[in-house]
Design a protein around this motif. Structure first.
Motif, PDB file in Angstrom:
ATOM      1  N   LEU A   1       0.820  -1.217   0.000  1.00  0.00           N
ATOM      2  CA  LEU A   1       0.000   0.000   0.000  1.00  0.00           C
ATOM      3  C   LEU A   1       0.854   1.268   0.000  1.00  0.00           C
ATOM      4  O   LEU A   1       0.325   2.377  -0.021  1.00  0.00           O
ATOM      5  CB  LEU A   1      -0.924   0.003   1.222  1.00  0.00           C
ATOM      6  CG  LEU A   1      -1.961  -1.111   1.282  1.00  0.00           C
ATOM      7  CD1 LEU A   1      -2.680  -1.095   2.627  1.00  0.00           C
ATOM      8  CD2 LEU A   1      -2.956  -0.971   0.144  1.00  0.00           C
ATOM      9  N   GLU A   2       2.175   1.088   0.049  1.00  0.00           N
ATOM     10  CA  GLU A   2       3.153   2.179   0.073  1.00  0.00           C
ATOM     11  C   GLU A   2       2.996   3.084   1.296  1.00  0.00           C
ATOM     12  O   GLU A   2       3.258   4.279   1.246  1.00  0.00           O
ATOM     13  CB  GLU A   2       3.106   2.982  -1.225  1.00  0.00           C
ATOM     14  CG  GLU A   2       3.464   2.140  -2.435  1.00  0.00           C
ATOM     15  CD  GLU A   2       3.399   2.912  -3.740  1.00  0.00           C
ATOM     16  OE1 GLU A   2       2.839   4.030  -3.766  1.00  0.00           O
ATOM     17  OE2 GLU A   2       3.917   2.377  -4.737  1.00  0.00           O
ATOM     18  N   VAL A   3       2.571   2.486   2.412  1.00  0.00           N
ATOM     19  CA  VAL A   3       2.461   3.208   3.675  1.00  0.00           C
ATOM     20  C   VAL A   3       3.812   3.194   4.385  1.00  0.00           C
ATOM     21  O   VAL A   3       4.185   4.156   5.039  1.00  0.00           O
ATOM     22  CB  VAL A   3       1.362   2.580   4.571  1.00  0.00           C
ATOM     23  CG1 VAL A   3       1.374   3.170   5.971  1.00  0.00           C
ATOM     24  CG2 VAL A   3      -0.006   2.754   3.922  1.00  0.00           C
ATOM     25  N   ILE A   4       4.545   2.087   4.229  1.00  0.00           N
ATOM     26  CA  ILE A   4       5.893   1.977   4.791  1.00  0.00           C
ATOM     27  C   ILE A   4       6.845   1.511   3.700  1.00  0.00           C
ATOM     28  O   ILE A   4       6.412   1.027   2.646  1.00  0.00           O
ATOM     29  CB  ILE A   4       5.954   1.006   5.998  1.00  0.00           C
ATOM     30  CG1 ILE A   4       5.638  -0.432   5.564  1.00  0.00           C
ATOM     31  CG2 ILE A   4       5.038   1.468   7.126  1.00  0.00           C
ATOM     32  CD1 ILE A   4       5.881  -1.484   6.651  1.00  0.00           C
ATOM     33  N   TYR A   5       8.139   1.653   3.951  1.00  0.00           N
ATOM     34  CA  TYR A   5       9.149   1.137   3.030  1.00  0.00           C
ATOM     35  C   TYR A   5      10.341   0.653   3.839  1.00  0.00           C
ATOM     36  O   TYR A   5      10.507   1.016   5.006  1.00  0.00           O
ATOM     37  CB  TYR A   5       9.559   2.191   1.992  1.00  0.00           C
ATOM     38  CG  TYR A   5      10.267   3.389   2.565  1.00  0.00           C
ATOM     39  CD1 TYR A   5      11.661   3.449   2.594  1.00  0.00           C
ATOM     40  CD2 TYR A   5       9.554   4.474   3.080  1.00  0.00           C
ATOM     41  CE1 TYR A   5      12.315   4.557   3.119  1.00  0.00           C
ATOM     42  CE2 TYR A   5      10.197   5.573   3.600  1.00  0.00           C
ATOM     43  CZ  TYR A   5      11.581   5.609   3.621  1.00  0.00           C
ATOM     44  OH  TYR A   5      12.227   6.697   4.148  1.00  0.00           O
TER      45      TYR A   5
END
Length: 120
Positions: A59-63
């Motif tokens: 979801l591209e909330v963290i990386y």
């Protein structure tokens, strides 16, 4: 962490992340606890925690910064806010509206209850 049997545990961990981001405990671009730390914190198998981390990365909330750890994305707060607002509109509100209709509760009554709640 107390888990709800009606929802997969990894998604409940995702909700834990969402809450920490929304209350600004974890800021954009800030390092977050590791997979192992989260697994210990919420008392789950590390594989379950990894599943939550993978979901949040999709979801591209963290990386992940290889060798350093996981971080909240640059626009992580806005992404979570958008995800949770959509979830509220698509899942929570229809149930609330149904209950209001069944119980003959008006919007005015709900507004008054909300205002009273906000004062407390």
């Amino acid at each position: 962490m107390d888990f709800d049997n009606t929802k997969p545990i990894y998604l409940q961990i995702v909700d834990f992340f969402y809450e920490n981001i929304l209350v600004r405990r974890w800021q954009d671009e800030e390092r977050i606890p590791s997979v192992r730390e989260v697994a210990v914190m919420v008392e789950v198998n590390p594989n379950t925690a990894i599943r939550a981390f993978n979901h949040l990365q999709e979801l591209e909330v963290i990386y992940n910064k290889r060798g350093i750890g996981y971080f909240v994305s640059k626009d992580g707060y806005e992404k979570v806010l958008d995800i949770k607002r959509n979830e509220f509109k698509e899942q929570t509100l229809p149930d609330v509206f149904k209950q209001m209709r069944l119980l003959d509760v008006t919007f005015e009554e709900v507004k008054n209850l909300y205002d009273q709640h906000e004062k407390e």
